[in-house]
Write a protein that holds these residues in place. Structure first.
Motif, PDB file in Angstrom:
ATOM      1  N   LEU A   1      84.313  -4.066  63.633  1.00 40.84           N
ATOM      2  CA  LEU A   1      84.226  -4.030  65.095  1.00 40.84           C
ATOM      3  C   LEU A   1      85.600  -3.911  65.757  1.00 40.84           C
ATOM      4  N   ARG A   2      86.568  -4.696  65.308  1.00 38.39           N
ATOM      5  CA  ARG A   2      87.900  -4.586  65.908  1.00 38.39           C
ATOM      6  C   ARG A   2      88.539  -3.227  65.617  1.00 38.39           C
ATOM      7  N   PRO A   3      88.509  -2.733  64.375  1.00 39.18           N
ATOM      8  CA  PRO A   3      89.066  -1.392  64.127  1.00 39.18           C
ATOM      9  C   PRO A   3      88.350  -0.292  64.913  1.00 39.18           C
ATOM     10  N   LEU A   4      87.032  -0.428  65.056  1.00 45.44           N
ATOM     11  CA  LEU A   4      86.282   0.578  65.803  1.00 45.44           C
ATOM     12  C   LEU A   4      86.698   0.580  67.267  1.00 45.44           C
ATOM     13  N   ARG A   5      86.869  -0.586  67.854  1.00 43.50           N
ATOM     14  CA  ARG A   5      87.323  -0.658  69.239  1.00 43.50           C
ATOM     15  C   ARG A   5      88.727  -0.056  69.394  1.00 43.50           C
TER      16      ARG A   5
ATOM     17  N   VAL B   1      80.443   0.757  76.462  1.00 43.32           N
ATOM     18  CA  VAL B   1      79.090   0.680  75.894  1.00 43.32           C
ATOM     19  C   VAL B   1      79.100  -0.183  74.639  1.00 43.32           C
ATOM     20  N   LEU B   2      80.075   0.066  73.757  1.00 45.02           N
ATOM     21  CA  LEU B   2      80.201  -0.724  72.534  1.00 45.02           C
ATOM     22  C   LEU B   2      80.418  -2.202  72.867  1.00 45.02           C
ATOM     23  N   ASP B   3      81.287  -2.474  73.826  1.00 44.33           N
ATOM     24  CA  ASP B   3      81.561  -3.866  74.199  1.00 44.33           C
ATOM     25  C   ASP B   3      80.300  -4.557  74.720  1.00 44.33           C
ATOM     26  N   GLY B   4      79.497  -3.825  75.475  1.00 43.71           N
ATOM     27  CA  GLY B   4      78.253  -4.408  75.982  1.00 43.71           C
ATOM     28  C   GLY B   4      77.328  -4.816  74.848  1.00 43.71           C
ATOM     29  N   ILE B   5      77.268  -3.997  73.801  1.00 44.74           N
ATOM     30  CA  ILE B   5      76.430  -4.331  72.646  1.00 44.74           C
ATOM     31  C   ILE B   5      76.999  -5.541  71.910  1.00 44.74           C
TER      32      ILE B   5
ATOM     33  N   ALA C   1      82.838   3.245  56.035  1.00 41.48           N
ATOM     34  CA  ALA C   1      81.569   3.955  56.215  1.00 41.48           C
ATOM     35  C   ALA C   1      80.785   3.390  57.390  1.00 41.48           C
ATOM     36  N   LEU C   2      80.778   2.057  57.523  1.00 37.57           N
ATOM     37  CA  LEU C   2      80.084   1.438  58.651  1.00 37.57           C
ATOM     38  C   LEU C   2      80.728   1.840  59.979  1.00 37.57           C
ATOM     39  N   GLN C   3      82.042   1.847  60.011  1.00 40.17           N
ATOM     40  CA  GLN C   3      82.745   2.299  61.216  1.00 40.17           C
ATOM     41  C   GLN C   3      82.312   3.703  61.611  1.00 40.17           C
ATOM     42  N   GLU C   4      82.324   4.595  60.631  1.00 41.31           N
ATOM     43  CA  GLU C   4      81.994   5.997  60.907  1.00 41.31           C
ATOM     44  C   GLU C   4      80.563   6.141  61.408  1.00 41.31           C
ATOM     45  N   THR C   5      79.656   5.412  60.789  1.00 40.69           N
ATOM     46  CA  THR C   5      78.250   5.486  61.204  1.00 40.69           C
ATOM     47  C   THR C   5      78.081   4.965  62.628  1.00 40.69           C
ATOM     48  N   MET C   6      78.725   3.836  62.931  1.00 38.21           N
ATOM     49  CA  MET C   6      78.633   3.283  64.281  1.00 38.21           C
ATOM     50  C   MET C   6      79.243   4.230  65.308  1.00 38.21           C
ATOM     51  N   LEU C   7      80.393   4.790  64.975  1.00 36.05           N
ATOM     52  CA  LEU C   7      81.055   5.708  65.903  1.00 36.05           C
ATOM     53  C   LEU C   7      80.188   6.930  66.159  1.00 36.05           C
TER      54      LEU C   7
ATOM     55  N   ASP D   1      76.810  10.054  69.754  1.00 37.98           N
ATOM     56  CA  ASP D   1      75.558  10.803  69.918  1.00 37.98           C
ATOM     57  C   ASP D   1      74.649  10.188  70.981  1.00 37.98           C
ATOM     58  N   GLY D   2      75.091   9.092  71.578  1.00 33.70           N
ATOM     59  CA  GLY D   2      74.285   8.433  72.596  1.00 33.70           C
ATOM     60  C   GLY D   2      73.106   7.655  72.046  1.00 33.70           C
ATOM     61  N   LYS D   3      73.118   7.343  70.747  1.00 27.77           N
ATOM     62  CA  LYS D   3      72.019   6.599  70.124  1.00 27.77           C
ATOM     63  C   LYS D   3      72.301   5.100  70.257  1.00 27.77           C
ATOM     64  N   ILE D   4      72.216   4.622  71.471  1.00 30.27           N
ATOM     65  CA  ILE D   4      72.633   3.259  71.765  1.00 30.27           C
ATOM     66  C   ILE D   4      71.718   2.228  71.110  1.00 30.27           C
ATOM     67  N   GLU D   5      70.415   2.445  71.166  1.00 31.42           N
ATOM     68  CA  GLU D   5      69.487   1.492  70.542  1.00 31.42           C
ATOM     69  C   GLU D   5      69.687   1.448  69.042  1.00 31.42           C
ATOM     70  N   SER D   6      69.924   2.615  68.448  1.00 28.88           N
ATOM     71  CA  SER D   6      70.157   2.678  67.012  1.00 28.88           C
ATOM     72  C   SER D   6      71.449   1.959  66.637  1.00 28.88           C
ATOM     73  N   LEU D   7      72.485   2.126  67.458  1.00 29.54           N
ATOM     74  CA  LEU D   7      73.746   1.426  67.222  1.00 29.54           C
ATOM     75  C   LEU D   7      73.556  -0.077  67.358  1.00 29.54           C
ATOM     76  N   ARG D   8      72.831  -0.484  68.379  1.00 26.60           N
ATOM     77  CA  ARG D   8      72.584  -1.918  68.594  1.00 26.60           C
ATOM     78  C   ARG D   8      71.880  -2.513  67.367  1.00 26.60           C
ATOM     79  N   GLN D   9      70.872  -1.824  66.849  1.00 21.43           N
ATOM     80  CA  GLN D   9      70.142  -2.330  65.695  1.00 21.43           C
ATOM     81  C   GLN D   9      71.025  -2.396  64.466  1.00 21.43           C
ATOM     82  N   LEU D  10      71.909  -1.404  64.304  1.00 22.78           N
ATOM     83  CA  LEU D  10      72.823  -1.398  63.164  1.00 22.78           C
ATOM     84  C   LEU D  10      73.776  -2.589  63.215  1.00 22.78           C
ATOM     85  N   ILE D  11      74.282  -2.891  64.396  1.00 22.86           N
ATOM     86  CA  ILE D  11      75.187  -4.031  64.534  1.00 22.86           C
ATOM     87  C   ILE D  11      74.440  -5.339  64.268  1.00 22.86           C
TER      88      ILE D  11
END
Length: 242
Positions: free
Chosen positions: A120-124, A140-144, A82-88, A93-103
């Motif tokens: 994180l590894r499966p998502l990558r 983008v994900l790697d930068g976060i 579920a966390l993977q899906e939400t992050m993806l 959706d381009g919600k980078i700040e929201s993704l950063r806060q979730l991580i």
């Protein structure tokens, strides 16, 4: 036996930030307090923490663990997926700040080694396709991830433990070094990361530090020779073979 939060964190393999979140946000731990107001844990708390960790490893959201501790039952929820899906979804959706806060929030609520291994590894890996869109999303994900890892390592600067250097060694995917550093953060040691993967390493420049080399491929005779030489030159040297 009684333990300070630092001793308890090392004993359970769970960083102190996560232990505080389990207590404050979810009421999962109830340590006593010393006269000076410091948390004091005992062996029952150790047992409780390991039970919590076991449920989390099974994919149960930390917010749903408390009733399971009181009345254990089988759970089908896979929180990691579920966390993977939400992050993806936030990434797409381009919600980078929201993704950063979730991580950041996930790194507080869950043990970081579990977050790296199960999310994180499966998502990558899901973003590994060699297309412009996938490569951009992964960068983008790697930068976060790198930003969050740097934040965690900065928080360890005054830790009482050992000094570590983490580096890639003949490693194409340099973000793997940062993921390994994130797994080790909050464990009472201080770490520096070499952000690139140099073709030639010289660990002897920092002989008093503990080196962790992240690599892929076979350890050829030539590479084994390098390892033997370096192990004679530094405090310790560990190999992570992906």
């Amino acid at each position: 036996m009684s333990y300070s939060i630092g001793e308890f964190a090392q004993l359970c393999g769970i960083n102190a930030t996560t232990l505080r979140a389990w207590q404050r946000r979810y009421g999962l731990l109830k340590p006593l307090r010393t006269e000076g107001g410091h948390r004091q844990y005992n062996d029952d708390d150790v047992t409780q923490a390991l039970k919590i960790l076991d449920w989390i490893k099974k994919g149960v959201p930390v917010s749903q663990v408390r009733p399971l501790l009181e009345r254990p039952t089988k759970r089908q929820t896979n929180n990691w997926q579920a966390l993977q899906e939400t992050m993806l979804q936030r990434l797409q959706d381009g919600k980078i700040e929201s993704l950063r806060q979730l991580i950041f929030n996930s790194g507080r609520d869950y043990p970081r080694p579990e977050l790296v291994a199960n999310v994180l590894r499966p998502l990558r890996s899901r973003l590994a396709a060699n297309t412009a869109s996938m490569m951009t999303l992964r960068e983008v994900l790697d930068g976060i991830i790198i930003g969050y890892t740097s934040f965690c390592l900065d928080g360890d600067r005054k830790a009482p433990g050992e000094n570590y250097v983490l580096a890639g060694w003949q490693l194409a995917d340099t973000c793997e070094v940062w993921l390994e550093a994130l797994k080790r953060s909050g464990q009472g040691n201080r770490a520096d990361v070499l952000p690139a993967s140099p073709g030639i390493l010289a660990p002897a420049l920092f002989p008093q530090r503990h080196w962790v080399l992240v690599t892929t491929g076979k350890l050829t005779q030539a590479r084994q020779k390098d390892l033997e030489k370096w192990r004679e030159q530094v405090a310790s040297l560990e190999i992570i073979l992906l």
